[in-house]
Scaffold this active site. Sequence first.
Site, PDB file in Angstrom:
ATOM      1  N   HIS A   1      -6.436 -12.358  15.071  1.00 54.31           N
ATOM      2  CA  HIS A   1      -5.171 -11.774  14.857  1.00 54.31           C
ATOM      3  C   HIS A   1      -3.870 -12.552  15.315  1.00 54.31           C
ATOM      4  CE1 HIS A   1      -8.196  -8.605  14.998  1.00 54.31           C
ATOM      5  NE2 HIS A   1      -7.316  -7.792  14.100  1.00 54.31           N
TER       6      HIS A   1
ATOM      7  N   HIS B   1      -7.638   1.678   8.143  1.00 52.19           N
ATOM      8  CA  HIS B   1      -6.302   1.703   8.933  1.00 52.19           C
ATOM      9  C   HIS B   1      -5.338   0.907   8.304  1.00 52.19           C
ATOM     10  CE1 HIS B   1      -8.581  -1.685  10.843  1.00 52.19           C
ATOM     11  NE2 HIS B   1      -7.428  -1.704  11.614  1.00 52.19           N
TER      12      HIS B   1
ATOM     13  N   HIS C   1     -12.956  -2.896  16.047  1.00 51.14           N
ATOM     14  CA  HIS C   1     -12.333  -3.514  17.291  1.00 51.14           C
ATOM     15  C   HIS C   1     -10.919  -2.939  17.418  1.00 51.14           C
ATOM     16  CE1 HIS C   1     -11.174  -6.562  13.856  1.00 51.14           C
ATOM     17  NE2 HIS C   1     -10.030  -6.180  14.292  1.00 51.14           N
TER      18      HIS C   1
ATOM     19  N   GLU D   1     -10.376  -5.266   6.782  1.00 44.10           N
ATOM     20  CA  GLU D   1     -11.379  -5.808   7.903  1.00 44.10           C
ATOM     21  C   GLU D   1     -12.835  -5.665   7.421  1.00 44.10           C
ATOM     22  OE1 GLU D   1      -8.156  -6.482  11.574  1.00 44.10           O
ATOM     23  OE2 GLU D   1      -9.835  -4.408  11.780  1.00 44.10           O
TER      24      GLU D   1
END
Length: 279
Positions: free
Chosen positions: A59, A193, A12, A240
């Site tokens: 988030h 990431h 995402h 994540e």
Amino acid sequence: MAHIVGGINVTHVPYIGRALANNLQQDAYWKPFFDGFPPVHDWLAEVKPDVAVVVYNDHGLNFFLDKMPTFAVGAAPEYVNADEGWGIPTVQPFGGDLDLSWHLIDSLIEAEFDLTTCQEMLVDHAFTLPLELMFPDRLEKPIRTVPICQNTVQFPLPSAKRCLAFGRAIGRAIENWDSDARVVVLGTGGLSHQLEGTRAGFINKAFDLEFLEKLVSDPDWVTRFNNDELVEKTGTQGIELLNWLTCRGALGATVRQVHCNYHIPISNTAAGLLAMACE
Ligand code: DHB
Ligand code: FE
């Protein structure tokens, strides 16, 4: 009893919302990412899920750092998206499935996962974009949804072992749900990431590819790493991938890989897509 058709894990990234809004699927930057989806759409057309259980991390839209549940399950009639400040359009609400939500909550608490129960829940890009990607016609053919939010944002985070056990409990609960519904499980986020600090832009292709392979064949492999090691290998946001592990846990011992796509980068993220069918 309900039937789990399989699971789909996908990255995402808010930037995907801009690509969708501007129809950039064939643009040179986006094509290698969007080309991953037609085989998954074909499979979804075959297995025809009625409900999507979505394992993701918020988030800062619904939970901020001052109140951070480890595991939270939505039990709302609908889930509303709102502006997160990324400059992407907010999308139409997603319908819930109250019967499945409460069945999951009852079953998971019975299985000793002490959840937060959310009868109102804003959903951010980690929930909305994967659903928009999987079900581009969802406004004409609505899919019911149940959000399951895991804390992958603020330490301490649940361990890989805990997430896999949580996913397995989710899978057992769905299979014991007195319904003829067909359920697909989604897991969103990752792969490697890191958005901030001295390692901003960090990507670890070798680990991502091994993770993709092991997730299908031997998900317990991930539990050999603690969360510090997972952050070191995948980045502060790469962790994540715990959401992928929970999703995989829900699918049972053996799965068949339907499709896999991996492309670097989308924004700062190694973009992955992995669809698995339950046999
Ligand atoms: C990006 C990735 C994420 O997982 C996220 O939640 C926000 C931004 C990115 O690569 O830009
Ligand atoms: Fe994220």
